[in-house]
Design a protein around this motif. Structure first.
Motif, short mmCIF file in Angstrom:
data_model
loop_
_atom_site.label_atom_id
_atom_site.label_comp_id
_atom_site.label_asym_id
_atom_site.label_seq_id
_atom_site.Cartn_x
_atom_site.Cartn_y
_atom_site.Cartn_z
N ARG B 137 0.84 -1.20 0.00
CA ARG B 137 0.00 0.00 0.00
C ARG B 137 0.87 1.25 0.00
NH1 ARG B 137 -4.48 3.21 1.22
NH2 ARG B 137 -4.08 4.62 2.93
N GLY B 138 1.97 1.20 0.75
CA GLY B 138 2.91 2.32 0.78
C GLY B 138 3.46 2.61 -0.62
N VAL B 139 3.84 1.56 -1.33
CA VAL B 139 4.33 1.73 -2.70
C VAL B 139 3.25 2.39 -3.55
CG1 VAL B 139 5.09 0.52 -4.79
CG2 VAL B 139 5.90 -0.23 -2.55
N GLY B 140 2.01 1.91 -3.39
CA GLY B 140 0.89 2.45 -4.15
C GLY B 140 0.70 3.95 -3.91
N ILE B 141 0.77 4.37 -2.65
CA ILE B 141 0.58 5.79 -2.31
C ILE B 141 1.63 6.66 -2.99
CG2 ILE B 141 0.74 7.50 -0.45
CD1 ILE B 141 -0.63 5.60 1.38
N VAL B 142 2.90 6.22 -2.90
CA VAL B 142 3.97 7.02 -3.49
C VAL B 142 3.79 7.15 -4.99
CG1 VAL B 142 6.45 7.14 -3.91
CG2 VAL B 142 5.61 6.40 -1.69
N PHE B 143 3.50 6.01 -5.63
CA PHE B 143 3.34 6.04 -7.07
C PHE B 143 2.17 6.93 -7.49
CE2 PHE B 143 6.16 2.37 -7.50
CZ PHE B 143 6.85 2.76 -8.62
N SER B 144 1.06 6.80 -6.78
CA SER B 144 -0.13 7.50 -7.24
C SER B 144 0.07 9.01 -7.17
CB SER B 144 -1.35 7.09 -6.42
OG SER B 144 -1.28 7.63 -5.13
N ARG B 145 0.81 9.50 -6.18
CA ARG B 145 1.01 10.94 -6.11
C ARG B 145 2.11 11.44 -7.03
NH1 ARG B 145 2.33 15.03 -7.17
NH2 ARG B 145 2.75 16.89 -5.95
N LEU B 156 1.92 -2.83 -9.08
CA LEU B 156 2.46 -3.78 -10.06
C LEU B 156 3.93 -3.49 -10.38
CD1 LEU B 156 -0.55 -4.20 -12.51
CD2 LEU B 156 0.41 -5.92 -10.97
N ILE B 157 4.26 -2.21 -10.57
CA ILE B 157 5.65 -1.86 -10.85
C ILE B 157 6.54 -2.28 -9.68
CG2 ILE B 157 7.28 0.03 -11.28
CD1 ILE B 157 4.96 1.56 -12.60
N GLY B 158 6.08 -1.96 -8.46
CA GLY B 158 6.84 -2.34 -7.26
C GLY B 158 7.04 -3.84 -7.20
N MET B 159 5.99 -4.60 -7.50
CA MET B 159 6.09 -6.06 -7.48
C MET B 159 7.15 -6.54 -8.45
SD MET B 159 2.09 -7.16 -7.40
CE MET B 159 2.36 -8.75 -8.19
N GLY B 160 7.14 -5.94 -9.65
CA GLY B 160 8.10 -6.36 -10.67
C GLY B 160 9.54 -6.16 -10.21
N LEU B 385 9.96 4.83 -1.61
CA LEU B 385 9.96 3.57 -2.35
C LEU B 385 11.06 2.65 -1.85
CD1 LEU B 385 9.23 4.91 -5.93
CD2 LEU B 385 7.76 3.44 -4.54
N ALA B 386 12.24 3.22 -1.56
CA ALA B 386 13.35 2.41 -1.05
C ALA B 386 12.93 1.72 0.24
CB ALA B 386 14.59 3.27 -0.82
N ALA B 387 12.27 2.48 1.12
CA ALA B 387 11.86 1.93 2.41
C ALA B 387 10.85 0.80 2.22
CB ALA B 387 11.26 3.03 3.28
N ALA B 388 9.87 1.02 1.37
CA ALA B 388 8.83 0.00 1.18
C ALA B 388 9.39 -1.23 0.49
CB ALA B 388 7.68 0.58 0.36
N LEU B 389 10.22 -1.01 -0.54
CA LEU B 389 10.74 -2.15 -1.31
C LEU B 389 11.71 -2.99 -0.49
CD1 LEU B 389 11.30 -0.50 -4.80
CD2 LEU B 389 9.45 -2.02 -4.10
N ALA B 436 1.02 -11.37 -2.35
CA ALA B 436 1.07 -10.08 -1.65
C ALA B 436 0.48 -8.99 -2.53
CB ALA B 436 2.51 -9.74 -1.29
N GLY B 437 0.84 -9.01 -3.81
CA GLY B 437 0.32 -8.03 -4.75
C GLY B 437 -1.19 -8.16 -4.88
N TYR B 438 -1.65 -9.41 -4.97
CA TYR B 438 -3.08 -9.68 -5.12
C TYR B 438 -3.86 -9.06 -3.96
CZ TYR B 438 -7.39 -12.43 -5.42
OH TYR B 438 -8.70 -12.82 -5.49
N PHE B 439 -3.33 -9.23 -2.74
CA PHE B 439 -4.01 -8.66 -1.57
C PHE B 439 -4.09 -7.14 -1.65
CE2 PHE B 439 -3.24 -12.62 0.96
CZ PHE B 439 -4.58 -12.87 1.16
#
Lengths: 113, 572
Positions: B137-145, B156-160, B385-389, B436-439
């Motif tokens: 979710r953290g990755v998602g927030i950063v990307f969306s903004r 999805l990008i984070g998962m990759g 992103l570094a922290a979440a990944l 994890a991504g699916y969730f």
């Protein structure tokens, strides 16, 4: 006979080493408890009466001081234990070197093969 | 250059570094894959542990939570650092001496039981999945903004990226990537903090500026913040609202949980020696403390800025950052009295509050609020992103090791060789990423909001880790008498109790999640401490009624208590 005496001595040595370790743990964990649960939670309002700069002391402990204490405690423990290991001849300094020579970590399994 | 371009450059650059490192440090054996060949120097491991540890919750959410909670936010600050003292003093050196690859390995061998190993595997997987969902979710927030790609595409990008370097490099790849990620994230955290501290208090060091006077010398920053908070009907910033009992239990649950989290413990298997595990824990906490002592300062700065800049301002002339974040839906303004002025008010004010702000954005929006240069904003995105990944990768590795090593190699398929095990480990990591991504994708699609904020989701993993692993491992080291019957009973009772309390109050009956319904005034966040006590008591009772562990297990306990090696040969 001589061998069993030596073995007993080594057992005693380890027992003393462990007891000393437990003593260090008791003291350091007591400090850990006082800095975090004591100063920052149970007695935070009392300490807040004291002001240092812009900080109330209890607030400072809760958001800053306790963390500094934690870092110090670990490094103190590292120093104490490295000394204790050496004193009892139980340090692992030589092993590290030995291990580097043989890349696999589990020598016993290797020798069975 | 615009924020957008800076973000692309900095995020792209950091991702390129991570992938480069993954290729350079590809894992070739299971030992490489699980524990980086036990060859990581203590300081490097300390840095990797810090990155592994500091997740999206620490980087993105924590300062935000603190800035809304005031003094009560200290539960996270102390809870997520104090556990390292327990780790360094009570766990890391002994587990390192024991060797092997995973926490279930220790539990299985120490309690001479496949059942115990299996219970530990279930705990490890459960805890890690709970935690990893928060990262995504953290990755998602950063990307969306910052990249305008939508939360789902961001995930999805984070998962990759994680898939690439975790599956390829294993622990070895992850370790060196995490070192790079630590550098990125700490730099990204400190730069805006120092800037803002200078702007607001004239002090270069945020930890000192926090307790210093405002730049105009009129009064202390915290006095100003307390005053503003009271004026607008919020609680006084430097005083607490939660009950002392609850604060006590939450802090303890987070501390004990920290030292019981499998992805943290496993990092100490990667250093060469037991004494290295001790010093490595010290380095880890030092690196963590740099961020954790800065966070409360950032929280106070951000809160002061927010209150000064939004309260009673006409909606017509709100700053640009306000509009940017409004688009993501993370800031909402509703002009209830129709006067065109933003009334940002606390629960004690007479005027109705018209502004809702998602706590998670405080760190991300901070550089914009303080009008820092665009590259700083991009840097913060790369840091988040570094922290979440880094945390997601560490967790995925635990899940993969639990499945390939504990479940298959030591359980269902004992005949597979090193090569096959490595393949299964990579496969498991891949599957784990997809789950994890699916969730993190499916939950919003189903219209279910993830419970609470990132930090709160993560907080559950701690309660569960505290109530399951911690007592079993501690007793396994410090008591020779603890046997398998005791340990298994303890883990099952601790986990079942804690999980049901949390599930009841958070999912089944969320309306009852009020202090008057809680047992002894303990919130679901703090219940892990009680679960831990139940675990401990029940394991002690059961073990005293059942036979003591076999001779060789007691020898194993003696063996792990001493850092030096030679006696192993003597004993066997």
């Amino acid at each position: 006979m001589g061998q069993s005496l030596q073995k007993e001595k080594s057992v005693n040595n380890k027992e003393r080493y462990w007891q000393k370790n437990l003593q260090y743990l008791a003291v350091l964990l007591a400090i850990w408890f006082v800095a975090s649960f004591g100063c920052s939670i149970l007695f935070v309002n009392q300490l807040d009466q004291i002001k240092i700069g812009g900080f109330h002391l209890g607030f400072w402990f809760a958001q800053q001081g306790s963390i500094y204490v934690f870092v110090l405690l670990i490094f103190i423990y590292v120093l104490l234990m490295n000394r204790l290991d050496k004193k009892h001849g139980l340090d692992d300094q030589s092993e590290g070197l030995k291990r580097k020579a043989e890349p696999k970590s589990n020598p016993e399994v290797e020798s069975v093969e | 250059m615009s924020i957008q371009i800076w973000t692309f450059i900095l995020v792209g650059l950091s991702f390129a570094i991570y992938i480069g490192i993954a290729i350079w440090s590809k894992a070739t054996t299971t030992s490489d894959f699980y524990v980086a060949g036990e060859s990581i120097p203590p300081i490097v491991n300390g840095m990797a542990t810090a990155a592994d540890w500091m997740s999206a919750a620490s980087f993105i959410s924590m300062a935000g939570l603190i800035s809304f909670m005031g003094r009560d936010g200290s539960v996270y600050l102390m809870g997520w650092t104090g556990g390292y003292v327990l780790l360094a003093l009570l766990l890391a050196p002994y587990l390192r001496k024991f060797g092997k690859y995973t926490v279930p390995d220790f539990v299985g061998d120490r309690y001479y039981s496949q059942t115990a190993r299996f219970v530990a595997v279930i705990c490890a997987i459960f805890v890690s999945f709970t935690y990893v969902a928060g990262q995504m979710r953290g990755v998602g927030i950063v990307f969306s903004r910052f990249l305008n790609v939508g939360i789902n595409n961001g995930v999805l990008i984070g998962m990759g990226i994680v898939f690439f370097y975790a599956v390829l490099g294993g622990m070895k790849g992850i370790t060196y990537t995490q070192v790079a990620q630590y550098c990125v994230l700490i730099f990204a955290y400190l730069v805006p903090a120092i800037f803002i501290s200078l702007l607001m208090t004239g002090n270069l060091i945020p930890q000192l500026g926090f307790g210093g006077k405002l730049a105009d010398g009129s009064m202390y920053l915290l006095e100003r913040l307390d005053g503003l908070s009271r004026e607008l009907g919020f609680n006084t910033y430097t005083s607490g609202q939660k009950s002392t009992v609850d604060i006590f239990f939450i802090t303890a649950a987070l501390m004990i949980g920290t030292s019981g989290l499998p992805h943290v413990i496993v990092r100490f298997y990667t250093v060469p020696k037991a004494s290295d595990a001790r010093s490595s824990a010290g380095w880890a906490l030092l690196f963590i403390a740099i961020l954790y002592t800065t966070a409360p300062a950032v929280a106070a700065f951000a809160r002061t800025n927010l209150l000064t800049m939004t309260a009673n301002r006409s909606y017509q002339d709100v700053p640009q950052w306000f509009k940017n974040w409004e688009k993501t839906g993370l800031i909402k303004f509703e002009d209830k009295n129709g006067d065109g002025v933003i009334q940002y008010r606390g629960p004690r004010a007479e005027v109705e509050n018209e502004l809702t702000i998602d706590r998670d954005i405080m760190v991300l929006a901070n550089p914009e609020i303080a009008k820092l240069p665009n590259w700083v904003v991009g840097l913060v995105a790369a840091g988040g992103l570094a922290a979440a990944l880094s945390t997601a990768a560490g967790l995925l590795l635990v899940i993969s090791a639990s499945i390939a090593h504990d479940l298959l190699k030591n359980g269902l398929m004992p005949d597979i060789d090193d090569h096959q095990e490595l393949m299964y480990a990579r496969l498991a990591a891949g599957v784990a990423i997809c789950i994890a991504g699916y969730f993190s994708l499916e939950i919003p699609l189903l219209g279910i909001k993830p419970p609470g904020f990132v930090a709160q989701v993560v907080a559950f993993a701690f309660g569960l880790a505290a109530a399951s692993f911690f007592p079993a491992i501690i007793m396994g080291i410090f008591s020779k008498r603890m046997n398998k019957e005791g340990a298994i009973t303890g883990m099952v009772i601790g986990l079942a109790f804690t999980a049901s309390y949390i599930i009841y109050f958070k999912f089944i009956n969320p309306l009852a999640n009020q202090p008057q319904h809680w047992w002894f005034g303990i919130s679901p966040e703090g219940i892990g401490t009680l679960g831990m006590c139940l675990n401990l008591v029940s394991s002690l009772i059961v073990s005293s009624l059942t036979p003591q562990p076999p001779e060789e297990v007691q020898e194993l306990v003696e063996y792990i208590r001493i850092p030096s090696e030679p006696d192993r040969a003597e004993a066997s």
